[in-house]
Design a protein around this motif. Structure first.
Motif, short mmCIF file in Angstrom:
data_model
loop_
_atom_site.label_atom_id
_atom_site.label_comp_id
_atom_site.label_asym_id
_atom_site.label_seq_id
_atom_site.Cartn_x
_atom_site.Cartn_y
_atom_site.Cartn_z
N CYS A 10 29.94 -76.85 18.23
CA CYS A 10 29.03 -76.19 19.18
C CYS A 10 28.39 -74.97 18.53
N PHE A 12 26.88 -72.64 19.86
CA PHE A 12 27.14 -71.44 20.65
C PHE A 12 28.29 -70.63 20.07
N PHE A 13 29.35 -71.28 19.68
CA PHE A 13 30.49 -70.56 19.13
C PHE A 13 30.41 -70.32 17.64
N HIS A 42 26.69 -78.30 27.90
CA HIS A 42 27.20 -79.67 27.97
C HIS A 42 26.32 -80.52 28.89
N PRO A 59 26.75 -71.02 28.43
CA PRO A 59 27.41 -72.01 29.29
C PRO A 59 27.22 -71.74 30.77
#
Ligand code: SF4
Length: 72
Positions: A10, A12-13, A42, A59
């Motif tokens: 991901c 994002f991380f 997701h 998220p």
């Protein structure tokens, strides 16, 4: 619930949250190791595909995810 299948890769991380480990852990526990069906990232991945997920989509940004999904 099982870990999100996108967790390892991901963006994002691995990118956006790299500078904020404590915030990152809270989000991870809530979504990635919890209810990943509630994650806006997701959601876009499920409804469209991985390429359609903006790198900076949080998220928690369900409304933004709805707009992206609705515009496709
Ligand atoms: S942020 Fe969302 S898409 Fe990314 S690993 Fe966590 S639950 Fe999965």
């Amino acid at each position: 619930m099982a870990d999100c299948e996108l967790l390892e890769t991901c963006i994002f991380f691995n990118d956006q949250m790299a500078e904020m480990p404590s915030m990152s852990n809270i989000i991870k526990e809530r979504y990635c190791r919890g209810s990943n069906t509630l994650c806006a990232r997701h959601m876009v991945f499920r409804m469209i595909n991985r390429e359609a997920v903006p790198p900076d989509l949080y998220p928690s940004q369900i409304e933004r995810a709805d707009e992206i999904v609705g515009s496709k």
